[in-house]
Scaffold this motif. Structure first.
Motif, PDB file in Angstrom:
ATOM      1  N   ARG A  99       1.457 -11.649  -6.933  1.00  0.00           N
ATOM      2  CA  ARG A  99       2.710 -10.891  -7.066  1.00  0.00           C
ATOM      3  C   ARG A  99       3.819 -11.378  -6.162  1.00  0.00           C
ATOM      4  O   ARG A  99       4.982 -11.386  -6.546  1.00  0.00           O
ATOM      5  N   CYS A 134       0.706  -0.253  -9.794  1.00  0.00           N
ATOM      6  CA  CYS A 134       0.990   0.921 -10.636  1.00  0.00           C
ATOM      7  C   CYS A 134       2.007   1.873 -10.001  1.00  0.00           C
ATOM      8  O   CYS A 134       2.890   2.394 -10.686  1.00  0.00           O
ATOM      9  N   HIS A 203      -4.320   6.945   1.245  1.00  0.00           N
ATOM     10  CA  HIS A 203      -4.810   5.927   0.302  1.00  0.00           C
ATOM     11  C   HIS A 203      -5.835   5.016   0.966  1.00  0.00           C
ATOM     12  O   HIS A 203      -5.695   4.647   2.132  1.00  0.00           O
ATOM     13  N   LYS A 218       3.052  -2.580  -0.642  1.00  0.00           N
ATOM     14  CA  LYS A 218       3.310  -3.122  -1.980  1.00  0.00           C
ATOM     15  C   LYS A 218       4.574  -2.487  -2.557  1.00  0.00           C
ATOM     16  O   LYS A 218       5.406  -3.165  -3.166  1.00  0.00           O
TER      17      LYS A 218
HETATM   18  C1  11C Z   1      -4.243   2.573  -6.693  1.00  0.00           C
HETATM   19  N1  11C Z   1      -2.410   1.034  -7.074  1.00  0.00           N
HETATM   20  O1  11C Z   1      -3.736   3.433  -7.386  1.00  0.00           O
HETATM   21  C2  11C Z   1      -3.754   1.149  -6.667  1.00  0.00           C
HETATM   22  C3  11C Z   1      -4.729   0.255  -7.321  1.00  0.00           C
HETATM   23  O2  11C Z   1      -2.378  -3.670  -6.281  1.00  0.00           O
HETATM   24  O3  11C Z   1      -3.040  -3.423  -8.285  1.00  0.00           O
HETATM   25  C4  11C Z   1      -4.237  -1.089  -7.747  1.00  0.00           C
HETATM   26  C5  11C Z   1      -3.954  -2.013  -6.637  1.00  0.00           C
HETATM   27  C6  11C Z   1      -3.079  -3.114  -7.105  1.00  0.00           C
HETATM   28  O4  11C Z   1      -5.184   2.795  -5.966  1.00  0.00           O
END
Ligand code: 11C
Length: 339
Positions: A99, A134, A203, A218
């Motif tokens: 990415r 996401c 998280h 991210k």
């Molecule tokens: C989650 N977004 O909901 C994360 C999982 O960088 O694609 C996917 C992590 C990513 O836990």
């Protein structure tokens, strides 16, 4: 000619959703390969009336493949993505592996389709395109139409993230734990270290030296890249909540130009891939359940931020299906743009 496809990680939660989305959208293909790890090889999958045997992912799997949809984790993408590209495939990768690579476009079709305009199907040249995280996709689906109008200077995001973001096994763990707790048993914690049912926690992504976890960073870095704006200020707190498959996010926006809440609501009502659920009288706003298995991201709680003078701030609440728009649907939309 319709393209030949491969789905890498086809037995996972996102892999299975790739198939549903391809079918729902009548994506044209002349052949499709179902690829997964050795453990899943040999399983049978019925897709659009035909039975397929899952093949073990190998370097030669990509011979003759035009478009490969990857969702098998970052290390598989790092290992096999470049092999697929060398074989001439265009890879749409759902992992975080590429990415932030400046040569790899990071694309939400409704937001920055221009980033992949140079990649052409049928040119014989392979390429990588990254699907954003996401939480980033769901946030930017709502924030971008407002950003285009009034320019976001700063964005504060708090997430309420579903089990599906951690894969099918985490969804099963949530279900199992819920049953166990209701039966008065000790909950089984295999995927997460702490009790998930009837709880929430920070998280599970690794915590970095600056105190942010990787998921939060991210949101910071991917937003800058997707908006092509290295100056936009983003901060985030990401939380895992006991919800099955849709993420919710509270987003506070600070703008360069004033934008009132009615204008914002109108902009969002007209934004592609967005629905507005904002009924103050009925106290009805987006919920994860209402967006589950849906394509559109829902936005509500649209209101001027009382802590900022002169309509320079807005608060919104966004919900989106993590497996669909947060992953599989966005990737298939990227593939559609190649056709
Ligand atoms: C989650 N977004 O909901 C994360 C999982 O960088 O694609 C996917 C992590 C990513 O836990």
């Amino acid at each position: 000619d319709a393209p030949s496809l491969a789905v890498v990680g086809v037995t996972g939660a996102v892999g299975q959703e790739f198939l549903s989305v391809l079918s729902d959208r009548s994506f044209p293909y002349r052949s499709i390969k179902m690829l997964a790890s050795k453990r899943s090889a040999g399983k049978r999958i019925t897709f659009e009336g035909n039975e397929y045997v899952v093949e073990e992912l190998m370097p030669e799997s990509f011979n003759g493949v035009d478009i490969a949809l990857f969702s098998a984790g970052g290390s598989i993408s790092k290992q096999f993505g470049p092999i697929a590209v060398d074989s001439g495939s265009i890879v749409v990768d759902n992992s975080s592996a590429f990415r932030m690579d400046e040569k790899v476009p990071l694309v939400i079709p409704e937001v920055n389709p221009e980033a992949m305009a140079h990649i052409k199907l049928g040119s014989g040249k392979g390429a990588l395109i990254a699907n954003p995280n996401c939480s980033t996709i769901i946030c930017l689906m709502a924030a971008t139409p407002l950003h285009r109008r009034a320019k976001v200077l700063r964005m504060v995001v708090s997430t309420y993230q579903a089990a599906s973001g951690a894969g099918a096994a985490a969804m099963e763990e949530l279900e199992q734990q819920t049953r166990e707790v209701l039966e008065g048993k000790q909950p089984t914690c295999n995927i997460f270290k702490q009790q998930y049912a009837f709880n929430l926690f920070s998280h599970n992504a690794p915590v970095l030296s600056n105190g942010y976890n990787e998921e939060e960073m991210k949101l910071v870095k991917e937003t800058r890249k997707i908006w092509n704006d290295m100056n936009v200020k983003v901060t985030a707190t990401c939380i895992r909540v006991p919800v099955m498959r849709a993420h919710a996010e509270s987003v506070n926006l600070q703008f360069e130009m004033p934008i009132d809440e009615d204008t914002a609501r109108d902009i969002l009502k007209n934004a592609p891939g967005v629905v507005v659920i904002d009924d103050r009288a009925a106290n009805h706003f987006p919920t994860p359940l209402e967006v589950s298995n849906k394509d559109d991201v829902a936005v509500g709680r649209i209101r001027s931020d009382v802590s900022q003078d002169g309509n320079y701030g807005l608060d919104i609440f966004v919900c989106g299906d993590q497996i669909r728009k947060g992953a599989a649907l966005n990737a298939v939309q990227i593939a559609e743009m190649l056709l």
